[in-house]
Scaffold this active site. Structure first.
Site, PDB file in Angstrom:
ATOM      1  N   LYS A 139      26.709 -22.704   7.134  1.00 34.61           N
ATOM      2  CA  LYS A 139      27.267 -23.921   7.009  1.00 34.61           C
ATOM      3  C   LYS A 139      27.970 -24.425   5.843  1.00 34.61           C
ATOM      4  O   LYS A 139      27.398 -24.352   5.369  1.00 34.61           O
ATOM      5  CB  LYS A 139      25.137 -24.529   7.942  1.00 34.61           C
ATOM      6  CG  LYS A 139      25.681 -26.021   7.791  1.00 34.61           C
ATOM      7  CD  LYS A 139      24.368 -26.803   7.999  1.00 34.61           C
ATOM      8  CE  LYS A 139      23.795 -27.674   8.510  1.00 34.61           C
ATOM      9  NZ  LYS A 139      22.827 -28.447   8.681  1.00 34.61           N
ATOM     10  N   SER A 145      22.393 -30.810  12.723  1.00 32.09           N
ATOM     11  CA  SER A 145      23.336 -30.400  12.583  1.00 32.09           C
ATOM     12  C   SER A 145      24.693 -29.149  12.027  1.00 32.09           C
ATOM     13  O   SER A 145      25.391 -29.598  12.005  1.00 32.09           O
ATOM     14  CB  SER A 145      23.412 -30.999  11.066  1.00 32.09           C
ATOM     15  OG  SER A 145      22.443 -31.216  10.318  1.00 32.09           O
ATOM     16  N   SER A 180      18.071 -29.631  12.597  1.00 32.63           N
ATOM     17  CA  SER A 180      19.293 -29.759  12.853  1.00 32.63           C
ATOM     18  C   SER A 180      19.548 -27.561  13.076  1.00 32.63           C
ATOM     19  O   SER A 180      20.260 -27.201  13.306  1.00 32.63           O
ATOM     20  CB  SER A 180      19.651 -29.743  11.493  1.00 32.63           C
ATOM     21  OG  SER A 180      19.908 -31.324  11.454  1.00 32.63           O
TER      22      SER A 180
END
Length: 431
Positions: free
Chosen positions: A35, A112, A136
């Site tokens: 990420k 996310s 997330s």
């Protein structure tokens, strides 16, 4: 950037080779993505927003979590798209595009850590790293039909990871296969390679939590219960009303009760209060971390995220001390409930992924207290895919007490074959 072939998962592609190829390493031959919240030496950590990328320099070191899996023998192939400033569990990014949910292309992938989940679900990589503050990793894992692990709070280093709210931030990971999920966990958690799996002595199924599901409850609980019965015997399954247990044992939650949520559909009153306590502290910590940058730069933020960020900037420290008391009490209460080898089973999310470009305010119903149980207690949680219902992904989550990550990972691997057999039976009977 040719992004179609990769389901829109990558911010940028590069190759980071394993640090060593001398001996047989636990992650040898596996690929992973990270990420865009993790520092990678020589690359700007973009935090999901072009204004952030524009106002920050390239990292001068690599996050220890990334280094650990590189040392474990895996190859990193790039950085993935994420929600702006990690402030959403939706997965849509107006600047970089929304990674395409491989299970349901017309639905959000969840955020996310959206790109990291999609990269795994679309078989672009073997596993990926994300972060989980309010859900997330767990939410995108559920929406994309893959495994997602949120470790116990504080057990995997968050150094070199842009903080969102330190009281809740964790480094999590995704995989399609329980063996790989466990192998990544052994590396990140520095666990011994050979661990005798321990049988759970009870698995608690809170009926009030499963009543929140929009799919038939049996479609989720039957797969789990029958798998557990087959492997360990039905005597270890216990039923309980978690909302009442939390209300009775976390007395400081009364400060967050009675805000008009209790009678809403989707909700268990004490869990909504738990969610409210978590969001209070999360907003305050986010403001301390990023308020000055947001106020100075005034970044271009997408719908939903902009409102959330500015609301955080208006927050005060009122009630934050009580939030810390709630955390302490909840951890003690759930530790007493589960003991060393107990498991709590809950739905990961109450509903399947919403359609793309759903009005942000309508997504608030997804922010139930289910995600805040592990968030506030600091317990480890794994989201496990259970196939589909009406062609949309279904999942269940298992939680274990703080520090029991190895036990939970081993249990998931032990359960996986039997779960897959029960999923096939459930899928066949629903047609």
């Amino acid at each position: 950037m040719a992004r179609d072939s990769d389901h829109g998962t990558f911010m940028e592609k590069f190759i980071l080779q394993p640090s060593s190829s001398i001996r047989e390493l636990p992650l040898k031959g596996l690929t992973f993505a990270v990420k865009d919240i993790f520092d990678v030496d020589g690359y700007i950590t973009g935090f999901g927003n072009p204004d952030w990328a524009r106002t920050h320099s390239a990292a001068t070191s690599t996050a220890p979590a990334v280094l650990a899996v590189l040392r474990g023998g895996a190859t990193c192939v790039g950085k993935t798209v994420m929600d702006e400033m990690a402030y959403s569990i939706n997965g849509e990014n107006q600047h970089y595009g929304t990674p395409k949910n491989p299970c349901a292309p017309d639905r959000v992938p969840g955020g996310s850590s959206s790109g990291s989940a999609v990269a795994v679900g679309a078989k672009v990589v073997d596993f990926s790293l994300g972060t989980d503050t309010g859900g997330s990793v767990r939410v995108p894992a559920s929406y994309c039909g893959i495994l997602g692990f949120r470790p116990s709070h504080g057990v995997v280093s968050t150094t070199g990871v842009i903080p969102m709210a330190q009281s809740f931030d964790t480094v999590g990971w995704f995989a399609r296969d329980a063996k790989i999920l466990n192998r990544v966990g052994q590396v990140l958690l520095q666990l011994p390679h050979i661990v005798e799996p321990v049988k759970p002595n009870h698995i608690i199924v809170p009926e009030d939590c499963f009543q929140l599901l929009s799919v038939p409850i049996d479609r989720v609980t039957t797969v789990l219960v029958q798998s557990v019965e087959k492997l360990f015997g039905g005597h270890i399954i216990k039923y309980l009303c978690l909302g009442d247990y939390v209300k009775d044992n976390v007395t400081t939650l009364k400060h967050f009760m009675g805000k008009g949520f209790e009678n809403q559909e989707y909700n268990v009153g004490s869990l909504v209060a738990l969610s409210s306590a978590m969001r209070t502290l999360l907003r305050y910590e986010f403001k301390n971390n990023h308020g000055e940058w947001v106020s100075t730069v005034k970044p271009d933020l997408g719908p939903g995220i902009s409102e959330r960020v500015w609301k955080a900037l208006r927050s005060t420290d009122e009630n934050t001390a009580v939030c810390h008391s709630v955390r302490t009490e909840l951890r003690a209460a759930l530790t007493a409930l589960l003991g060393d080898f107990g498991i709590l089973a809950i739905p990961t999310v109450p509903e399947p992924p919403p359609k793309l470009q759903t009005e942000p305010s309508t997504l608030e119903t997804f922010r139930t207290g289910l995600l805040s149980i592990a968030g506030v207690s600091g317990f480890c949680q794994v989201s496990i895919p259970l196939g589909t219902y009406d062609n949309l992904p279904v999942s269940v989550s298992l939680l274990a007490k703080h520090g029991s990550d190895g036990f939970l990972l081993n249990l998931v691997e032990t359960l996986s074959k039997t779960l897959n057999e029960q999923i096939e039976i459930a899928q066949a009977s629903s047609y």
